[in-house]
Design a protein around this motif. Structure first.
Motif, mmCIF file in Angstrom:
data_model
loop_
_atom_site.group_PDB
_atom_site.id
_atom_site.type_symbol
_atom_site.label_atom_id
_atom_site.label_comp_id
_atom_site.label_asym_id
_atom_site.label_seq_id
_atom_site.Cartn_x
_atom_site.Cartn_y
_atom_site.Cartn_z
ATOM 1 N N ILE A 43 116.243 22.593 -10.394
ATOM 2 C CA ILE A 43 117.488 22.417 -11.161
ATOM 3 C C ILE A 43 117.209 22.457 -12.652
ATOM 4 O O ILE A 43 117.881 23.163 -13.420
ATOM 5 N N LEU A 44 116.196 21.695 -13.078
ATOM 6 C CA LEU A 44 115.870 21.656 -14.506
ATOM 7 C C LEU A 44 115.391 23.016 -15.002
ATOM 8 O O LEU A 44 115.711 23.426 -16.121
ATOM 9 N N ARG A 45 114.630 23.718 -14.157
ATOM 10 C CA ARG A 45 114.150 25.040 -14.546
ATOM 11 C C ARG A 45 115.302 26.019 -14.701
ATOM 12 O O ARG A 45 115.365 26.799 -15.675
ATOM 13 N N LEU A 46 116.238 25.976 -13.744
ATOM 14 C CA LEU A 46 117.398 26.869 -13.825
ATOM 15 C C LEU A 46 118.272 26.532 -15.016
ATOM 16 O O LEU A 46 118.795 27.423 -15.701
ATOM 17 N N LEU A 47 118.447 25.234 -15.294
ATOM 18 C CA LEU A 47 119.262 24.835 -16.435
ATOM 19 C C LEU A 47 118.628 25.256 -17.750
ATOM 20 O O LEU A 47 119.311 25.705 -18.675
ATOM 21 N N SER A 48 117.316 25.122 -17.848
ATOM 22 C CA SER A 48 116.637 25.468 -19.105
ATOM 23 C C SER A 48 116.501 26.971 -19.293
ATOM 24 O O SER A 48 116.501 27.463 -20.422
ATOM 25 N N ALA A 62 132.545 22.698 -13.229
ATOM 26 C CA ALA A 62 132.095 21.549 -14.017
ATOM 27 C C ALA A 62 132.373 20.254 -13.271
ATOM 28 O O ALA A 62 131.555 19.319 -13.292
ATOM 29 N N GLY A 63 133.545 20.192 -12.605
ATOM 30 C CA GLY A 63 133.854 19.007 -11.810
ATOM 31 C C GLY A 63 132.847 18.806 -10.692
ATOM 32 O O GLY A 63 132.371 17.684 -10.460
ATOM 33 N N LYS A 64 132.520 19.918 -10.005
ATOM 34 C CA LYS A 64 131.537 19.823 -8.920
ATOM 35 C C LYS A 64 130.172 19.420 -9.463
ATOM 36 O O LYS A 64 129.476 18.576 -8.889
ATOM 37 N N LEU A 65 129.781 20.073 -10.593
ATOM 38 C CA LEU A 65 128.465 19.780 -11.169
ATOM 39 C C LEU A 65 128.398 18.334 -11.665
ATOM 40 O O LEU A 65 127.409 17.631 -11.444
ATOM 41 N N THR A 66 129.466 17.899 -12.343
ATOM 42 C CA THR A 66 129.485 16.536 -12.849
ATOM 43 C C THR A 66 129.470 15.523 -11.707
ATOM 44 O O THR A 66 128.757 14.513 -11.751
ATOM 45 N N GLY A 67 130.280 15.815 -10.668
ATOM 46 C CA GLY A 67 130.304 14.907 -9.519
ATOM 47 C C GLY A 67 128.969 14.869 -8.797
ATOM 48 O O GLY A 67 128.504 13.802 -8.385
ATOM 49 N N GLY A 68 128.355 16.068 -8.660
ATOM 50 C CA GLY A 68 127.084 16.119 -7.944
ATOM 51 C C GLY A 68 125.937 15.480 -8.701
ATOM 52 O O GLY A 68 124.996 14.948 -8.098
ATOM 53 N N LEU A 69 125.995 15.563 -10.037
ATOM 54 C CA LEU A 69 124.884 15.055 -10.848
ATOM 55 C C LEU A 69 125.207 13.720 -11.513
ATOM 56 O O LEU A 69 124.477 13.276 -12.396
ATOM 57 N N ALA A 70 126.325 13.110 -11.120
ATOM 58 C CA ALA A 70 126.714 11.844 -11.766
ATOM 59 C C ALA A 70 125.639 10.786 -11.581
ATOM 60 O O ALA A 70 125.201 10.131 -12.540
ATOM 61 N N ASN A 118 126.686 30.661 -20.425
ATOM 62 C CA ASN A 118 127.286 29.418 -19.968
ATOM 63 C C ASN A 118 126.817 29.104 -18.556
ATOM 64 O O ASN A 118 126.917 29.929 -17.656
ATOM 65 N N ILE A 119 126.298 27.914 -18.347
ATOM 66 C CA ILE A 119 125.750 27.556 -17.025
ATOM 67 C C ILE A 119 126.852 27.417 -15.984
ATOM 68 O O ILE A 119 126.563 27.346 -14.779
ATOM 69 N N LEU A 120 128.104 27.352 -16.403
ATOM 70 C CA LEU A 120 129.212 27.207 -15.453
ATOM 71 C C LEU A 120 129.695 28.538 -14.911
ATOM 72 O O LEU A 120 130.558 28.568 -14.027
ATOM 73 N N ASP A 121 129.167 29.651 -15.437
ATOM 74 C CA ASP A 121 129.597 30.973 -14.950
ATOM 75 C C ASP A 121 128.865 31.318 -13.663
ATOM 76 O O ASP A 121 127.729 30.925 -13.461
ATOM 77 N N THR A 159 138.145 29.821 -17.500
ATOM 78 C CA THR A 159 138.151 28.400 -17.838
ATOM 79 C C THR A 159 138.517 27.548 -16.630
ATOM 80 O O THR A 159 137.938 26.478 -16.398
ATOM 81 N N SER A 160 139.472 28.040 -15.859
ATOM 82 C CA SER A 160 139.871 27.310 -14.655
ATOM 83 C C SER A 160 138.701 27.203 -13.670
ATOM 84 O O SER A 160 138.429 26.126 -13.120
#
Length: 467
Positions: free
Chosen positions: A454-459, A179-187, A464-467, A172-173
């Motif tokens: 990015i969209l292809r990898l996410l879909s 998640a912080g990096k992903l959120t910041g990068g994709l904000a 969990n995409i954060l792993d 989780t940590s």
């Protein structure tokens, strides 16, 4: 009855001794002294044979008095009392002799065995007692072992749960950091993507009408001028709305089917930047039929050459005698062919290529070119251009190709004139502009590829995409 044989007499005496029968006191004829005589009591004992036999059978052999045994030993050791000796004088006495001797032997054995028997019984009782104690201890031990095992299982479960929680906390940590990096990068992208999603939802609703008009545009409007195309499209949009067919209010072919990155590449390769020319580029690349460009200024020819240069395109003239051979090689290798200076009539030998008369044979895709069957490569492309400003093509030609009017427009001419002036007056600006256009196109293309990735990898991601 007279005096019995010695063997019989000894046997009767032994029987009387065993049964504790007192002897008679009689006078010895020779010595005239009183002596003990067992013959008389023995005869009386034998009078009732059945009772006598029963008494022998029920004799208490386990409790023979020691005095009786002491007396019997004298008879037992007497050689005349042996069964084989007695049997010589009386068969009946032999059996009695054997009974007496058996009682004596039994008594001796019983004296040895009985203590052992008692000791065995005592030991057995002690063993059973010890076994009971052992079982009790074993039961207590089993209860303790079961308790220990239960405690161990509880401990193992607690340790496993602790490890799971520790791993979950660590995961989780890490996820929070990612998640912080992903959120910041994709904000920033999130805002744009949200707007894009809204636009796509609207476009999805209008997809039916947009695709319908795009298909009609590609099929029928290629050879019309820009104003006439605009008039027809506006009329078609109005008719779709009248028939309640969902369609975009600001529909254009470029907005519906154009790809900005690809359009920018076309501009780099020489296609004018005006919307009319972009429509022509879409018609040339999206049509099901091979394109025939009305190109009096050769701008379509220039664009096609530059676009297909990386694919080693082949250029042939309309009156070239080797056109069929060039087509055969190009179809087989999957390289583009640009047929230039086409007249108002097309060579009949091009009919199979124009109509894409492809067939399968033995798992191979073949097309007939001239007199030869050629393997068809799906990478093959065929372009045709004519310099005739106002050609008159028969309907049978029009239905085989996608006619495209590439006559230069006023906007395109202005853009070309401006480019010439800048190239002559400020070549440094022209060079910088070309560099910026190429760089911007490359950046846009890379951005689009990254977004698609990015969209292809996410879909396509699992878990969990954060792993």
């Amino acid at each position: 009855m007279g005096s019995p044989p010695a063997g019989v007499k000894l046997t009767l005496e032994a029987i009387c001794v065993m049964k504790d029968i007192k002897p008679d006191r009689v006078k010895d004829k020779e010595t005239q002294k009183m002596v003990e005589d067992y013959f008389g009591p023995g005869k009386r004992l034998l009078q009732d044979s059945k009772a006598f036999v029963d008494s022998l059978k029920s004799y208490d052999k386990d409790n023979i008095p020691p005095a009786t045994i002491k007396k019997i030993v004298v008879y037992y050791d007497d050689p005349e009392f042996a069964p084989e000796v007695v049997s010589k004088v009386s068969k009946a006495a032999t059996s009695l002799c054997m009974w007496v001797r058996a009682m004596k032997v039994y008594d001796e054995v019983a004296k040895v065995v009985e203590p052992k028997r008692q000791q065995l019984a005592s030991s057995t009782a002690m063993l059973e007692s010890e076994k009971a104690k052992l079982k009790k201890v074993q039961d207590e031990l089993a209860a303790v072992v079961a308790s220990v095992e239960q405690l161990q299982a509880t401990c193992d479960a607690a340790v496993a749960e602790k490890k799971r929680l520790t791993d979950a906390a660590e995961t989780t940590s890490k996820r929070l950091v990612r998640a912080g990096k992903l959120t910041g990068g994709l904000a920033d992208e999130g805002v744009r993507w949200a707007a894009t999603v809204g636009e796509l939802n609207i476009e999805r609703t209008n997809l039916i009408g947009n695709v319908f008009l795009s298909a009609a545009f590609i099929a029928y409007l290629g050879f019309f001028t820009a104003p006439y195309r605009k008039t027809l499209v506006e009329a078609w949009v109005g008719k779709c709305k009248e028939l309640h067919i969902p369609i975009s209010d600001n529909y254009t072919l470029v907005r519906s089917m154009g790809e900005p990155v690809k359009v920018r590449d076309w501009n780099i390769w020489g296609l004018p930047v005006d919307e009319y020319s972009t429509e022509n580029g879409i018609l040339a690349t999206k049509g099901k039929r091979w394109p025939l460009a009305i190109d009096p200024q050769s701008q379509a020819n220039k664009w096609m050459r530059n676009m297909e240069q990386k694919n080693n395109s082949k250029n042939v003239k309309g009156n070239d005698a080797t056109i069929l051979r060039t087509l055969e090689n190009a179809i087989r290798m999957g390289t583009p062919v640009i047929l230039e200076d086409v007249g108002e009539e097309l060579d009949p030998s091009l009919e199979p290529v124009l109509q894409k008369q492809i067939y399968k044979q033995g798992g191979r895709k073949l097309i007939r070119v001239g007199d030869s069957d050629v393997d068809y490569n799906d990478d093959f492309r065929f372009y045709m251009t004519t310099k005739l400003p106002n050609p008159h093509y028969l309907p049978e030609v029009c239905i085989k190709v996608t006619l495209i009017n590439f006559t230069v427009t006023l906007e395109g001419l202005e853009d070309q004139l401006l480019g010439l002036v800048v190239r002559e007056e400020r070549p440094d600006l022209e060079k910088a502009k070309n560099h910026l256009v190429v760089s911007l196109a490359a950046d846009k293309k890379q951005l689009q590829e990254l977004e698609d990735k990015i969209l292809r990898l996410l879909s396509a991601s699992e878990g969990n995409i954060l792993d």
